[in-house]
Design an enzyme around this catalytic site. Structure first.
Site, PDB file in Angstrom:
ATOM      1  N   ASN A  85      48.708  -3.884 -44.618  1.00  0.00           N
ATOM      2  CA  ASN A  85      48.843  -4.603 -43.213  1.00  0.00           C
ATOM      3  C   ASN A  85      47.416  -5.100 -43.008  1.00  0.00           C
ATOM      4  OD1 ASN A  85      47.716  -2.878 -41.403  1.00  0.00           O
ATOM      5  ND2 ASN A  85      49.311  -1.454 -41.571  1.00  0.00           N
ATOM      6  N   ASN A  89      58.853   6.103 -39.878  1.00  0.00           N
ATOM      7  CA  ASN A  89      59.342   5.435 -41.130  1.00  0.00           C
ATOM      8  C   ASN A  89      59.995   6.123 -41.887  1.00  0.00           C
ATOM      9  OD1 ASN A  89      56.086   3.731 -40.696  1.00  0.00           O
ATOM     10  ND2 ASN A  89      57.868   2.789 -40.411  1.00  0.00           N
ATOM     11  N   ARG A 147      53.826   3.481 -50.364  1.00  0.00           N
ATOM     12  CA  ARG A 147      54.241   4.466 -49.436  1.00  0.00           C
ATOM     13  C   ARG A 147      55.642   4.962 -50.092  1.00  0.00           C
ATOM     14  NH1 ARG A 147      54.506   3.622 -43.115  1.00  0.00           N
ATOM     15  NH2 ARG A 147      54.768   5.763 -43.469  1.00  0.00           N
ATOM     16  N   HIS A 167      55.877  -4.125 -37.860  1.00  0.00           N
ATOM     17  CA  HIS A 167      57.104  -3.269 -37.743  1.00  0.00           C
ATOM     18  C   HIS A 167      57.812  -3.697 -36.183  1.00  0.00           C
ATOM     19  CE1 HIS A 167      55.849   0.268 -40.601  1.00  0.00           C
ATOM     20  NE2 HIS A 167      56.983  -0.605 -41.121  1.00  0.00           N
ATOM     21  N   ALA A 172      45.026   2.241 -39.224  1.00  0.00           N
ATOM     22  CA  ALA A 172      45.918   1.925 -40.334  1.00  0.00           C
ATOM     23  C   ALA A 172      47.284   1.156 -39.836  1.00  0.00           C
ATOM     24  CB  ALA A 172      46.467   3.423 -40.557  1.00  0.00           C
ATOM     25  N   CYS A 212      54.576   5.452 -33.769  1.00  0.00           N
ATOM     26  CA  CYS A 212      54.886   5.409 -35.295  1.00  0.00           C
ATOM     27  C   CYS A 212      54.499   7.149 -35.617  1.00  0.00           C
ATOM     28  CB  CYS A 212      53.554   4.655 -35.727  1.00  0.00           C
ATOM     29  SG  CYS A 212      53.469   3.283 -35.454  1.00  0.00           S
TER      30      CYS A 212
HETATM   31  N1  ARG Z   1      49.776   2.237 -42.528  1.00  0.00           N
HETATM   32  C1  ARG Z   1      51.150   2.302 -42.214  1.00  0.00           C
HETATM   33  C2  ARG Z   1      52.020   1.029 -42.825  1.00  0.00           C
HETATM   34  O1  ARG Z   1      51.381  -0.009 -42.625  1.00  0.00           O
HETATM   35  C3  ARG Z   1      51.191   2.453 -40.776  1.00  0.00           C
HETATM   36  C4  ARG Z   1      52.795   2.552 -40.283  1.00  0.00           C
HETATM   37  C5  ARG Z   1      53.051   2.428 -38.792  1.00  0.00           C
HETATM   38  N2  ARG Z   1      54.373   2.829 -38.689  1.00  0.00           N
HETATM   39  C6  ARG Z   1      55.247   2.384 -37.658  1.00  0.00           C
HETATM   40  N3  ARG Z   1      56.263   2.736 -37.314  1.00  0.00           N
HETATM   41  N4  ARG Z   1      54.789   1.134 -37.065  1.00  0.00           N
HETATM   42  O2  ARG Z   1      53.111   1.270 -43.345  1.00  0.00           O
END
Ligand code: ARG
Length: 267
Positions: A20, A69, A88, A164, A252, A258
């Protein structure tokens, strides 16, 4: 009963890949500081009356800290995620095992495509608001609506920084939510305005401080530092904002919400 959250300690957290616009391997997180910030968030949740369960961190899975997530939780059912990015996907069996071991009914969507759990699917009242395009696919949201027998409002996410739904939308109570309008297309903006009577907009600066990525505990809201306008808007409505520094996780692309998965929301 006290609100119950799942978290995962940041032992193996770091910026090891870039999936991201926030992530840049040249801008590493500081491990000691990340641990301090994560512990402070956990303590704040507990101070606000929540119970926090922790799953075991796993080497090589730096984003396992972002338990939002893991799945979409609805009354002891966990609809498991299928991550968009291969980086992931290794997290999936760890979330599935923890949730199965703790008595959740495990459901895996059949629809092809990605689904990133409570990061992209949030209830506001009885309605499920579901972000799609960047990390989750619309077909999965339709299937979930059938599984949970609920109404789903799909919302297209158009700004890669808000990839997200939980980075740009935060339900506070039925009919009340925080949002960053520019993260949605015009149809999504209209759908949210039609569905939610009291929408609190955050400005771009505070959206980039992850003002929308907040944890809500009744009238208490927990978010990253640096959101004075959100504080004013919340206080005017009888909510209290608790700020806690989470910059190491912003590197991140994540913040308070999150880092947590609510396990008992709809009981
Ligand atoms: N680095 C993770 C990703 O890009 C961060 C996730 C953040 N989670 C969220 N629920 N917004 O997937």
């Amino acid at each position: 009963m006290s609100p119950h959250f799942l978290m995962c300690p940041p032992d193996h957290y770091g910026i090891e890949y870039e999936i991201n616009p926030w992530m840049d391997r040249a801008r590493q997180s500081d491990h000691t500081e990340a641990v301090r910030q994560w512990e402070a968030l956990r303590r704040l949740l507990e101070t606000c009356g929540a119970t926090v369960s922790c799953m075991a961190p796993v080497a090589g899975l730096p984003d396992l800290v972002f338990t939002a997530n893991a799945a979409l939780i609805h009354v002891r059912t966990a609809i498991l995620s299928r991550f968009r990015h291969p980086q992931r996907r290794g997290e999936e069996p760890h979330y599935a095992a923890w949730l199965a071991d703790h008595g959740f009914r495990i459901v895996r969507p059949n629809a092809p495509g990605a689904f990133e759990g409570a990061g992209d699917a949030l209830f506001c009242g009885e309605t499920l608001f579901a972000g799609y395009r960047i990390r989750s696919d619309i077909a999965t949201h339709q299937e979930i609506a059938g599984i949970l027998q609920c109404r789903v409002i799909p919302l297209e996410l158009v700004d890669p920084r808000f990839y997200h739904l939980d980075t740009c939308f935060c339900p506070l109570a039925p009919g009340k939510a925080i949002w960053y309008p520019a993260a949605f297309d015009t149809y999504g903006q209209k759908a949210l305005r039609d569905q939610i009577g009291d929408l609190i907009p955050v400005n771009e600066d505070e959206a980039l401080r992850f003002a929308c990525n907040a944890v809500v505990l009744g009238d208490r809201v927990i978010a990253n530092t640096g959101c004075p306008e959100l504080r004013r808007q919340l206080e005017r409505r009888g909510f209290t904002l608790y700020e806690t520094p989470l910059d190491e996780f912003v590197k991140a692309g994540g913040s308070a919400k999150c880092l947590t998965l609510r396990l008992d929301e709809d009981e």
